[in-house]
Design a protein around this motif. Structure first.
Motif: not given
Length: 102
Positions: A37-59
């Motif tokens: 849950d922590a990893v998912s939440a952090i990845l979502s925040r990083l996505k909002e800041r455009e520091l990661v990309h998310h496609k399907a279930s991959y980061w």
């Protein structure tokens, strides 16, 4: 790196050092021994800041090197300020102007 890294730092560094492929949350969780849950939440925040990309279930980490370097610099600045002044002291000296731009 000798200093203790927080969870966000660990995730960003892992993705940055392994940028040749995309990763599922479960794999990141296993590789770093973190809570899903922590990893998912952090990845979502990083996505909002455009520091990661998310496609399907991959980061993946962003390929925008300037954006990533700016985030690293900002993080170091905040970490240094916290170390020098302490988080509570920073809140005390925060001005109205600082509050407006945060």
């Amino acid at each position: 790196m000798d200093e203790v890294q927080n969870t966000t730092e660990r995730i960003v560094l892992f993705l940055d050092e392994n940028d040749e492929r995309a990763w599922k949350v479960a794999t990141i969780t296993d590789q770093l021994d973190l809570d899903t849950d922590a990893v998912s939440a952090i990845l979502s925040r990083l996505k909002e800041r455009e520091l990661v990309h998310h496609k399907a279930s991959y980061w993946t980490i962003t390929d925008d090197e300037e954006r990533l370097q700016a985030a690293y610099r900002l993080h170091r600045h905040h970490k240094n300020a916290d170390g020098q002044y302490g988080e509570e002291r920073l809140e005390e000296i925060q001005t109205e102007d600082m509050e407006e731009i945060s």
